[in-house]
Motif scaffolding. Structure first.
Motif, short mmCIF file in Angstrom:
data_model
loop_
_atom_site.label_atom_id
_atom_site.label_comp_id
_atom_site.label_asym_id
_atom_site.label_seq_id
_atom_site.Cartn_x
_atom_site.Cartn_y
_atom_site.Cartn_z
N SER A 56 -34.66 -3.33 11.57
CA SER A 56 -34.85 -3.03 13.00
C SER A 56 -36.09 -3.71 13.56
O SER A 56 -36.55 -3.37 14.64
N PHE B 8 -34.87 7.82 13.70
CA PHE B 8 -35.56 8.21 12.49
C PHE B 8 -35.58 9.72 12.45
O PHE B 8 -36.25 10.35 13.28
N LEU C 101 -41.97 0.21 18.24
CA LEU C 101 -41.68 -1.16 17.84
C LEU C 101 -40.22 -1.52 18.00
O LEU C 101 -39.88 -2.69 17.98
N CYS C 102 -39.35 -0.52 18.11
CA CYS C 102 -37.97 -0.95 18.34
C CYS C 102 -37.58 -0.79 19.79
O CYS C 102 -36.45 -0.46 20.10
N TYR D 260 -40.94 3.84 16.40
CA TYR D 260 -40.12 3.88 17.61
C TYR D 260 -40.62 2.92 18.68
O TYR D 260 -39.84 2.27 19.35
N SER E 145 -35.70 3.47 3.71
CA SER E 145 -36.33 3.39 5.04
C SER E 145 -36.97 2.03 5.26
O SER E 145 -36.94 1.50 6.37
N VAL F 151 -48.19 -4.52 9.72
CA VAL F 151 -48.12 -3.09 9.98
C VAL F 151 -47.48 -2.36 8.80
O VAL F 151 -46.57 -2.85 8.14
N VAL G 142 -31.96 3.08 17.20
CA VAL G 142 -32.53 3.55 15.94
C VAL G 142 -32.86 5.03 16.06
O VAL G 142 -33.40 5.47 17.06
N GLN H 268 -48.23 -7.88 12.40
CA GLN H 268 -47.74 -8.70 11.30
C GLN H 268 -47.83 -7.96 9.97
O GLN H 268 -47.04 -8.17 9.07
N ILE I 108 -39.21 -3.78 12.64
CA ILE I 108 -40.50 -3.10 12.63
C ILE I 108 -41.42 -3.68 11.57
O ILE I 108 -42.60 -3.90 11.80
N LEU I 109 -40.86 -3.92 10.40
CA LEU I 109 -41.67 -4.48 9.32
C LEU I 109 -41.31 -5.94 9.12
O LEU I 109 -40.18 -6.35 9.29
N VAL I 110 -42.33 -6.69 8.76
CA VAL I 110 -42.12 -8.09 8.44
C VAL I 110 -42.04 -8.20 6.92
O VAL I 110 -42.97 -7.80 6.23
N GLY J 295 -43.53 6.91 5.18
CA GLY J 295 -42.16 6.59 4.73
C GLY J 295 -41.18 6.28 5.83
O GLY J 295 -41.39 6.55 6.96
N LYS K 223 -36.34 -0.43 8.32
CA LYS K 223 -37.41 -0.91 9.17
C LYS K 223 -37.45 -2.43 9.23
O LYS K 223 -37.80 -3.00 10.27
#
Lengths: 267, 329
Positions: free
Chosen positions: B73, B105, A94-95, A92, B66, A262, B103, A260, B75-77, A267, B70
């Motif tokens: 959105s 979750f 991060l967005c 959360y 998910s 993370v 978002v 980078q 969060i993940l690269v 899940g 992510k």
């Protein structure tokens, strides 16, 4: 309102809710302050050499330490941030259209400020009226008092920057206990939380002086009592600013690397 | 449809997972040598989504749903691949991009645990720099449609899951996002709350034109909401199309449930299979291509005194299971 101010405000309000913790904290801090001073009084009365710091200065050192514990204690943790990382709720954070470093910095700062604000006034009132030699003395001049306030606040910023580095390390270690314990134990000792720096052996003092920790505890408290003269204090403020820059730079760099790679836990 | 709002091309993402077998010996060994396995969470995912769509993103646990959300959105690269959403690359332009998305979750909370919900909303208002007027309008709309009036001043820790989820959804819509990502929004909710949440998602999609991407395990969510489903399994995209197309593909199966006056001996009809039998009720399944509904009913009524007849198409759950089986996941 600015997002960072807003999050500190909310954090501050949340912190003010914990009244019982504040009461217990006040009692503990008074108790420890008195015990420490008793120990030093006993040492000082049987010392044959002139101690490197006067008893009066030492007493104010100890009281200030207890009053501003929330500002200077490294172990003072913000569980929220740990949980964010280890439970994966960081998703959360991060967005949000925010700079995470600033965002967390604001949170940590507010947690510490709320903790001190809630406790400091009653303790200050009590320690100013205690009998000698337990009484907290006034600073020698208004200038000293001003310098103290500036150095204390800068010290607060330094300690938050150090904590930020610790928190960010949780991205790799996944357990706050390890990194907190290691850095906190060493850091507090090196800051002069356990033994005031002037009472340390010379070789240890040399180590202490090159590390950032003493600028958060030892330095502002000795400025207060005048043990560190004003001219030296000004120079010290410069060093504090320098450390602040270094630590914030380090924290931001680490956080960038962490984000980078993370992994959102769970899940 | 013009240029798609969201387009993903060849997204890959793998995780390194520490692994050890059970037992003390293995644990001791792991002190010195860590074994890692690479889990390919996403392998070459590509799709595009147009403005105003509601897309259901489904797949078994651990399929990568998910993870995709992510990545989308910011969060993940991802390890490789391209993703363009409203012209942004989420993980590169994160701060500018997330201003436009909301978002939720389902398994996490964005609300502050110890303070009333409204305090969290006020914070979000500052974080997203929402102008006062828009904030007030949106808040009023959300409070009304999600029935938050009574709970908005309650600390989050005292809310039930359903109440909290409604607040979570409201929280992610305060800033007028163009896209809403919902990761299992109905998990753990009772029937009433589920329906309320679905209804609300439909409303904002219609009225505000919000594009919605939701993951869920509850097929009735999909049935109620989405005109398009994406199915993922073991990190690859297996199906992209409408629910009705999926139905037609497997959809000639029907089940018939009958009630009748007491009849002790089971009755068998050719070309059907009897799923259950009791003295007063029975269920048969059959393929509409081999035997018509009319003839099944007429044959049943020849032997039984029918009281009630209900015909069902195969539930979506079973369709999905069949799809999983087809792809061996």
């Amino acid at each position: 309102m600015n997002a960072y101010i807003s999050v500190s405000k909310l954090r501050f309000i949340t912190g003010l809710q914990y009244r019982a913790a504040a009461l217990a904290g006040m009692a503990t801090q008074l108790f420890f302050g008195l015990i420490f001073i008793m120990v030093y009084v006993a040492f000082y009365s049987h010392s044959s050499t002139t101690p490197p710091i006067s008893l009066e200065d030492l007493v104010s050192y100890i009281w200030l330490q207890q009053i501003f514990l929330g500002f200077i204690a490294l172990w003072f943790r913000d569980h929220d941030i740990f949980q964010l990382i280890t439970s994966g709720n960081i998703a959360y954070e991060l967005c949000r259209p925010c700079d995470i470093y600033k965002f967390w910095y604001a949170k940590l700062l507010a947690t510490r400020v709320s903790s001190v604000v809630l406790r400091c006034l009653p303790i200050i009132l009590i320690v100013f009226v205690l009998p000698e030699p337990y009484r907290l003395g006034m600073p020698p001049s208004v200038i000293t008092l001003l310098l103290f306030v500036v150095t204390l606040l800068l010290g607060l910023l330094v300690i938050v920057s150090i904590s930020m580095v610790i928190y960010i390390s949780v991205f790799w270690t996944m357990s706050p206990t390890g990194s907190i314990l290691m850095i906190a134990v060493a850091g507090e000792f090196l800051a002069g939380m356990i033994i005031p720096v002037p009472l340390m052996p010379l070789w240890l003092q040399k180590i202490v002086y090159v590390l950032p920790f003493r600028w958060t505890v030892d330095f502002p408290f000795r400025v207060y009592s005048g043990d560190i003269p004003s001219a030296e204090a000004l120079w010290g403020i410069f060093v504090q600013l320098l450390w602040l820059g270094v630590l914030i730079g380090l924290g931001r760099w680490l956080l960038r690397r962490a984000l980078q790679q993370v992994v959102v836990q769970g899940g | 449809m013009g240029t798609p709002l969201i387009s993903l091309g060849g997204i890959r993402k793998s995780f390194k997972v520490a692994k050890r077998s059970a037992g003390f010996r293995q644990a001791a060994k792991a002190l010195f040598v860590r074994e890692h396995t690479i889990v390919e969470a996403l392998q070459d995912i590509s799709f595009s989504i147009g403005e105003g769509e509601i897309v259901g993103y489904i797949g078994p646990n651990g399929a990568g749903k998910s993870t995709t959300i992510k990545v989308m959105s910011g969060i993940l690269v991802p390890d490789s691949g391209s993703c363009s959403i409203m012209g942004y690359t989420p993980w590169k332009d994160r701060e500018a991009y997330v201003q436009h998305i909301g978002v939720v979750f389902g398994q996490r909370s964005q609300l502050w645990w110890d303070v009333p919900v409204i305090d969290s909303f006020e914070l979000l208002k500052d974080i997203y720099r929402i102008p006062e007027m828009i904030y007030k309008d949106n808040l009023a709309m959300l409070v009304e449609t999600l029935a938050l009036n009574e709970i908005i001043h309650t600390p989050v820790r005292q809310l039930s899951l359903g109440q909290r989820m409604r607040c979570e959804i409201a929280a992610s819509l305060l800033h007028d996002p163009k896209i809403l990502f919902l990761d299992e929004p109905t998990i753990g909710l009772d029937a009433v709350s589920k329906v309320a949440v679905r209804q609300f998602i439909k409303t904002i999609n219609k009225e505000k034109g919000v594009t919605v991407i939701l993951t869920t395990h509850d097929m009735s969510d999909i049935e109620a909401l989405s005109n398009r489903i994406l199915m993922i399994g073991k990190g690859t995209l297996l199906y992209d199309g409408s629910l009705s197309a999926l139905r037609n593909r497997f959809g000639t199966h029907r089940t018939i449930t009958i009630d009748y006056r007491e009849h002790l001996d089971p009755v068998d009809i050719p070309d059907t299979s009897r799923l259950s039998w009791s003295a007063e009720r029975a269920v048969y399944s059959f393929d509409n291509e081999h035997i018509s509904i009319a003839s099944v009913i007429s044959r049943l009524s020849e032997q039984l005194e029918l009281l009630d007849v209900a015909i069902d198409t195969k539930p979506v759950d079973e369709l999905i299971l069949q799809l999983y089986k087809e792809h061996l996941i």
